[in-house]
Scaffold this motif. Structure first.
Motif, mmCIF file in Angstrom:
data_model
loop_
_atom_site.group_PDB
_atom_site.id
_atom_site.type_symbol
_atom_site.label_atom_id
_atom_site.label_comp_id
_atom_site.label_asym_id
_atom_site.label_seq_id
_atom_site.Cartn_x
_atom_site.Cartn_y
_atom_site.Cartn_z
ATOM 1 N N LEU B 399 0.863 -1.179 0.000
ATOM 2 C CA LEU B 399 0.000 0.000 0.000
ATOM 3 C C LEU B 399 0.901 1.232 0.000
ATOM 4 N N PRO B 400 0.957 1.960 -1.117
ATOM 5 C CA PRO B 400 1.881 3.093 -1.175
ATOM 6 C C PRO B 400 1.410 4.249 -0.289
ATOM 7 N N VAL B 439 -9.081 4.094 7.381
ATOM 8 C CA VAL B 439 -10.506 4.441 7.330
ATOM 9 C C VAL B 439 -11.203 3.630 6.240
ATOM 10 N N ASP B 440 -10.611 3.570 5.074
ATOM 11 C CA ASP B 440 -11.284 2.898 3.955
ATOM 12 C C ASP B 440 -11.294 1.377 4.113
ATOM 13 N N ILE B 441 -10.193 0.837 4.597
ATOM 14 C CA ILE B 441 -10.159 -0.629 4.775
ATOM 15 C C ILE B 441 -11.215 -1.044 5.791
ATOM 16 N N ALA B 447 -18.645 -3.074 5.753
ATOM 17 C CA ALA B 447 -19.681 -3.342 4.733
ATOM 18 C C ALA B 447 -19.876 -4.850 4.565
ATOM 19 N N LEU B 448 -18.763 -5.588 4.590
ATOM 20 C CA LEU B 448 -18.854 -7.039 4.480
ATOM 21 C C LEU B 448 -19.588 -7.632 5.674
ATOM 22 N N TYR B 449 -19.300 -7.094 6.844
ATOM 23 C CA TYR B 449 -19.987 -7.562 8.054
ATOM 24 C C TYR B 449 -21.485 -7.285 7.958
ATOM 25 N N TYR B 469 -11.319 10.099 5.791
ATOM 26 C CA TYR B 469 -10.316 10.470 6.787
ATOM 27 C C TYR B 469 -10.100 11.971 6.760
ATOM 28 N N ASP B 470 -10.134 12.575 7.928
ATOM 29 C CA ASP B 470 -9.958 14.024 8.033
ATOM 30 C C ASP B 470 -9.139 14.283 9.304
#
Lengths: 240, 807
Positions: B399-400, B439-441, B447-449, B469-470
């Motif tokens: 993940l860059p 945040v996104d992961i 969402a899967l849950y 993310y902020d």
């Protein structure tokens, strides 16, 4: 009023921020280096390093001394390089009237390799380096572009300890003499290097070449007259 | 740091020990040199003469791993010569406390040791208490069982002769150091200690620091300007990440991680909230329930109610007695007990000890996600030299990550200043901040849950989680807010309004805060980390205190324990450099450690408010390896015995156990030299960032090993020649840097050679050399599990063939 730098080596921690920032500001590419048993890298000034922190160490009577010398053009008041270049290529080397900076122009490309060598040898501090690809002769330009924009040279800006200072020459001279008085208490041999002749005034804590015999890299005497008289060969010997 | 960078200039003596400050915290030397300008003496005690030593008044070479003998000898000197600050010691430390009859010390062991478990029964070390449970005291310090007398007896054994014999420091140098530093015990004088990983990375790391703190307490140097015990935390935001619980055993703000036997919030709080019946002790941690509940409210929001213990049951819990620190995590990985995971901004294949083992451990994973700025020895472990990538089954996701200049955020500097930085440029390519990755992961996991459900869904589905993310939003949540309309002390607060400080946090769910220490950083006045205002009072100007520049935790206090800088009547010990003073019935200067009047007044309080008993702990019964620091040799040591006891190494020392965790025997002839490892100014930590910065690689291009000319002669090695360095665990190629800055030590009558190597060079930078940590051992301090990077045993010889270095 013309400018000057005061470099107080008694405050230098050899972080090499100045050396690296100089390359960044001037857009100079990295040169390939090797670990050769010293932190001093690159080994010497070159067309892509206008500034180089030199490391000198020695042990005398059980006491270790490690000297750091951020080497660069001293911007002589009467630059012998300019005098030498004049006859070969006028305006190859100029002195900026406002700041007093000694600046090498692109016209140095008109100089032959032999002429460049002669100019180099006329420098009491062994500073100029020729880029053999472009033919241009290079060295510190005092960050004249920054100075014109009312900014301090990048080496001064980046220094965190007060080793590098910049301002009017009078003020820098006064600071140099004030610091010399303070430094002499702990380093009686401390001296300023040719303060009357240059715009980059160094304070060195140990100017004697005594360390030379024991250390890997020798400390040279800084007497300009000796250097000019050819009694002591310049820094080049310590390289490598 | 208890103090802060600028404050170093206020010191009369600066002791830099276990740190190469000039190289690794260069800006500290701006202030060290200012102190020197004002007449301060700077002492550097370190195995190697470094750039720090070059700018110090005195360099004292010390064999790595012998800080406790040197400092123990200093304690002895201070007590014998009566250089300590008697009023300070009697009033502000636990010197006067009477220790129970259970405490004893014999043959290098404290009472209560169980050799099979390698553990002490710490109950043996408790104080004698009165009917209220308050420790009994003898302020004359004469009681034979008082801490002062026990300490005197303990360090009486640290004679200059023995200390000199074990440390390799000359008797003359020892005396000089002791005289100069002990002089700061005089009224109006201050000595500061600057330390870093040279103290911490030992199997006695915690006790190294404790002994430094003991010296500071004896000399009255805690809480004063130019004093303190100053851990130099670096540019990687070590301070901020520790505050926000980068370590496994804490929650944000140094709240302890729950254990699985603490099944309810009540049980957890009962086990972790100290109680005192001494009305003069503030016992700040008694507020812990407020901070824990506010944290849970911050995490779980509306879902956290008093009925469900504010969601305490949803927190992960550690099994009691299990060490989850990285050495043991990697050990479990090596043993195939871990399937996969995330590594964010860390390069364990390069930076963790015994990296040959770490690299093999990564081979055992099914999958690995690494967030990094550059490819590293960890991201690319599967194609490392000597390994066939086809045989590695691990699926690796890279993940860059973007750099600091490409994102908003904060760092907390070493002086606990919260400093905001704004994004300068957009992230390069598809790189992004790690905050946004997390945040996104987590959103996708959630969402899967939501769609498929899964094990233990509550914490995943109920946690308060942002859409994007902020950094500013996170900073606000860290500070905390009211969760409902409230009236506090006659003032009304609306739901959602920011709290002004942790004094307003409550344990009833009416407030939230993601880290109580930072409550107050983002109140109604906005984000105070952005402040760059130099306004100060004339009193503050005398000690370089800038209360309006950024914001310091806690509550903008710049010098911790500053109530110890004044006498019991509130008068500064040092009138020329006052930190706080009691004037006209109020405190002026820095933010005091609590608003209570001076200690002598009926409502007065003790100064060390974070300690249950309010006192600086000369005697520390909370440490697992003893209440007084005692010398033990490193896990790998060149000596077979030492003069202080028959207990050679730390009896509680921890370490990984596997076929690859081999240790050399004490005085092992195969590995006769001591190796210490470190960073180098021009490379940053494990080196991935800086090795990929061409101008920095130019200055420090390749791995080297520093050695004395004497050792070089012994092994026939010339300066600049390639050599092989070998330990019981690995073999490393390096260039010899033969230098007078290293000196052989005379230890117990024999010559001991020490070599030093940076740990920053790795194989992903071609020809630069590979991990020095292939040599170091997975052994660690028993209190905090920090590995012993600073001392192990090696052999050095000329290289016959070189494959790791371009030569």
């Amino acid at each position: 009023m013309a400018k000057a730098l005061f470099i107080d080596t008694s405050r230098c921690i050899a972080c090499r921020g100045c050396q690296t920032a100089c390359k960044e500001w001037h857009g100079l590419p990295a040169v390939p280096t090797r670990q050769r048993g010293t932190h001093q890298n690159p080994p010497d000034l070159n067309p892509f390093n206008y500034k180089l922190v030199r490391f000198t160490e020695a042990k005398t009577a059980g006491k270790v001394e490690w000297l750091f010398f951020p080497d660069q053009c001293h911007h002589c008041l009467e630059p012998s390089c300019k005098g030498t270049a004049e006859s070969f290529a006028p305006e190859a080397i100029v002195v900026d009237k406002k700041t007093g900076a000694v600046v090498y122009t692109e016209k140095t490309a008109n100089l032959t390799a032999a002429q460049c060598k002669e100019i180099q040898q006329s420098c009491p501090y062994d500073i100029p380096r020729r880029n053999d690809k472009t033919g241009i002769l290079t060295k510190c330009d005092m960050c004249i572009d920054r100075i014109r924009a009312d900014l301090a040279p990048i080496c001064v800006k980046t220094c965190g300890t007060g080793a590098m200072n910049f301002g009017e020459r009078d003020a820098m001279l006064a600071m140099a003499h004030h610091r010399l008085g303070a430094v002499k208490v702990s380093h009686p041999k401390a001296q300023l290097v040719d303060p009357e002749d240059v715009r980059v005034i160094y304070l060195v804590t140990n100017p004697e070449p005594a360390l030379k015999k024991q250390g890997k890299q020798a400390v040279e005497s800084y007497s300009r007259r000796e250097l000019l008289g050819g009694l002591v060969s310049p820094f080049r010997r310590m390289a490598g | 740091m208890t103090n802060h960078w600028i404050d170093i200039k206020n010191a009369d003596v600066i002791l830099i020990m276990g740190s190469n400050a000039a190289e690794h915290h260069p800006i500290s030397f701006k202030w060290v040199l200012k102190a020197k300008d004002a007449g301060a003496t700077v002492i550097h005690i370190d195995p190697k003469f470094s750039r720090t030593s070059a700018r110090s008044d005195m360099h004292v070479p010390l064999r790595s791993g012998t800080d406790i003998p040197l400092l123990g000898g200093m304690v002895r000197y201070i007590l014998e010569k009566e250089k300590f600050n008697r009023e300070y010691v009697a009033e502000y430390t636990n010197a006067s406390f009477i220790v129970g009859e259970g405490y004893d010390f014999k043959n290098g062991l404290f009472s209560g040791f169980d050799p099979s478990a390698k553990k002490y029964d710490q109950k043996k070390w408790v104080f004698t208490v009165d009917e209220n449970g308050v420790p009994k005291r003898d302020k004359t310090l004469n009681h034979p069982r008082c801490v002062f007398q026990l300490m005197k007896k303990h360090y009486q054994r640290y004679t200059p002769k023995k200390v000199s014999a074990v440390t390799g420091v000359s008797g003359e140098n020892l005396l000089k150091v002791y005289e100069i530093y002990a002089a700061t015990g005089a009224p109006g004088k201050a000595g500061t200690m600057m330390y870093a990983l040279g103290w911490t990375q030992h199997t006695v790391g915690v006790q190294n620091i404790r002994l430094g703190a003991i010296v500071q307490l004896l000399l009255g140097n805690m809480g004063v300007a130019g004093g303190g015990i100053n851990a130099l935390r670096g540019e990687p935001n070590v301070q901020g990440s520790t505050d926000h619980c980068i370590l496994w055993n804490t929650l944000p703000g140094y709240l302890p991680l729950p254990t699985s036997d603490q099944t309810t919030l009540e049980k957890y709080l009962r086990a972790n909230t100290p109680q005192t019946h001494d009305p003069k002790s503030v016992n700040w941690w008694s507020n812990k329930p407020k901070y824990v509940v506010s944290l849970l409210k911050g995490w779980m929001g509306e879902a956290a109610t008093s009925e469900n213990g504010f969601g305490y049951g949803w927190l992960p819990k550690a099994d009691p007695g299990v060490d989850y620190s990285v050495i043991f995590l990697l050990d479990r990985m090596y043993k195939g007990q871990i399937k996969g995971g995330f590594i964010l901004g860390h390069n364990p294949a390069q930076s963790m000890p015994n990296s040959n083992k770490v690299r093999k451990a990564l081979d055992k994973l099914d999958w690995l996600a690494v967030a990094e700025i550059h490819n590293s020895e960890t991201t690319d472990f599967w194609r490392r030299p000597g390994v066939d990538p086809k045989k590695i089954q691990t699926e690796v996701f890279l993940l860059p990550s973007c750099q600091r200049g490409e994102k908003d955020g904060s760092i907390t500097n070493s002086g606990r200043w919260l400093m905001w930085h704004a994004k300068g440029i957009e992230p390069m390519g598809r790189s992004r901040s790690m905050g946004s990755m997390v945040v996104d992961i987590f959103k996708r996991v959630r969402a899967l849950y939501a769609k498929e459900s899964g094990a233990f869904p509550d914490p995943i589905l109920k946690m308060v989680w942002p859409e994007v993310y902020d950094a500013d939003g996170v900073a606000k949540r860290i500070n905390g807010a009211y969760t409902r309309d409230m009236t506090v002390k006659g003032k009304q607060y609306k739901k959602g309004e920011q709290v002004e400080s942790f004094l307003f946090l409550r344990d009833d769910g009416s407030t939230s805060s993601l880290n109580w220490l930072y409550a107050g950083s983002y109140g109604s006045a906005g984000n105070l980390a952005r402040r760059r205002d130099l306004a100060q009072t004339s009193m503050q100007a005398r000690i370089g205190l800038f209360p309006n520049f950024s914001w310091a935790w806690p509550v903008n206090r710049r010098i911790l324990y500053n109530r110890a800088s004044v006498d019991p009547n509130g008068k500064p010990f040092n009138a020329a450099k006052p930190v706080i003073a009691w004037e006209n019935d109020k405190w002026v200067g820095d933010v005091p450690d609590g608003p209570a009047p001076p200690m002598a007044s009926p409502r007065g309080k003790y100064p060390f408010i974070m300690q249950m008993q309010g006192m600086g702990q000369l005697y520390g019964p909370g440490r697992v390896d003893g209440p007084f620091p005692e010398h033990y040799e490193p896990a790998e040591t060149p000596v077979r015995s030492h003069p202080f006891s028959a207990q050679l190494s730390n009896p509680c020392m921890k370490g990984a156990q596997s076929d690859m965790d081999v240790l050399a025997k004490p005085g092992d002839p195969r590995f006769p030299f001591v190796l210490t490892t470190y960073g180098v100014a021009e490379q940053w930590c494990g080196g991935v960032d800086t090795r990929n910065t061409a101008l920095l690689l130019e200055t420090e291009p390749q791995l080297y090993v520093e050695m004395s000319p004497e050792l070089a002669r012994l092994r026939g090695i010339g300066n600049g020649e390639p050599v092989v360095v070998e330990s019981a665990r690995g073999r490393v190629e390096a260039i010899a840097m033969v230098t007078v800055r290293l000196t052989p030590f005379t230890v117990l009558g024999k010559t001991v050679h020490l070599v030093g190597m940076p740990f920053c060079f790795g194989w992903t930078t071609p020809g630069a050399g590979d991990a020095t940590n292939r040599l170091s051992a997975s052994v660690c301090d028993p209190n905090v599990s920090i590995p012993e990077y600073k001392a192990c045993l090696v052999d050095v010889r000329k290289a016959q063939k070189v494959t790791e270095l371009h030569v």
